[in-house]
Design a protein around this motif. Structure first.
Motif: not given
Length: 265
Positions: A32-36, A25-28
């Motif tokens: 998610f936040v990085g790409i955003l 979960f932490d990796y996902m």
């Protein structure tokens, strides 16, 4: 992930998923936040045209964050996806503050950049300084970041919650079968809300009304098309994560309010 593989998973309610520790979960969430952040900061401000077709350049990468949003909701449940949305919200807010401060700081006269070394600007550099030219080009890229990020925060927040809600409800209604119907269906609604809010807030008055409307509609269609194209990848990622986590989360007992407390550890 096919239905036979899904039958070997432990079915748990959304509240149990919210309290559970997941391996990936932490990796996902970090992805998610990085790409955003990158798609909003780098790609959102540029209006591109290829073979007479006008579109926002960020469309090439931003839909990946929505695919990850689908994966988060599908694999980890709405409550955990809600945590990621709020994490993205505060990350965007920090980016806005940082952009404002950095752009507002006076440039050094000796600051060199691509524009200051461009022969086209040689006369301007002589009249002013390399730093002045660089500051102007820097502002042209990041100077409107406050408006773009404000639009991004509002559009992302509303669109992502709509996306997650629709997917979570459709998962329960379909009994967890036919993943493609809910990933595409949720994107249709979530991206419609996102585009309808983002482009007018970010660019109305800067672009022509026709350009805003054109880009808003075409980008919505392209985002949905991207979701369709990336469906095999979504299936692969969802299947991998569900096998590794060993559970399938169904949001049958979750408060879908964006402000509800998530009892996760």
């Amino acid at each position: 992930m096919d239905d036979q593989q899904q039958d070997h998973l432990d079915r748990i309610a959304g509240s149990a998923g919210a309290r559970r520790h997941f391996r990936y979960f932490d990796y996902m969430m970090a992805s998610f936040v990085g790409i955003l952040l990158l798609s909003n900061l780098i790609g959102a401000a540029k209006l591109a045209e290829v073979d007479g077709f006008t579109f926002g350049a960020g469309i090439l990468f931003f839909p990946v964050s929505y695919v990850l949003g689908d994966v988060l909701t599908e694999v980890y449940g709405y409550a955990n996806a809600r945590r990621c949305v709020w994490m993205g919200f505060f990350a965007l807010l920090f980016m806005a503050v940082m952009s404002f401060v950095v752009v507002a700081m006076p440039p050094s006269a000796s600051w060199g950049c691509a524009s200051s070394g461009n022969p086209l600007f040689a006369d301007l550099v002589k009249q002013t300084s390399a730093g002045t030219i660089c500051q102007t080009t820097y502002e042209s890229v990041f100077g409107s970041t406050w408006r773009i990020v404000a639009a991004s925060i509002i559009a992302f927040w509303a669109g992502e919650f709509v996306n997650s809600f629709v997917l979570a409800r459709m998962k329960v209604l379909t009994g967890g079968k036919h993943l493609w119907t809910r990933t595409i269906g949720s994107t249709v609604f979530g991206q419609a809300v996102d585009s309808a809010l983002f482009y007018p807030i970010a660019f109305l008055g800067t672009w022509t009304n026709q350009a805003v409307l054109t880009v808003m509609i075409t980008n919505w269609a392209m985002k949905v098309a991207w979701e369709v194209i990336l469906t095999p990848a979504t299936y692969a990622v969802v299947g991998f994560l569900k096998r590794k986590e060993g559970v399938d989360v169904f949001d049958t007992d979750i408060d879908f309010s964006p402000f509800a407390k998530t009892d996760a550890v």
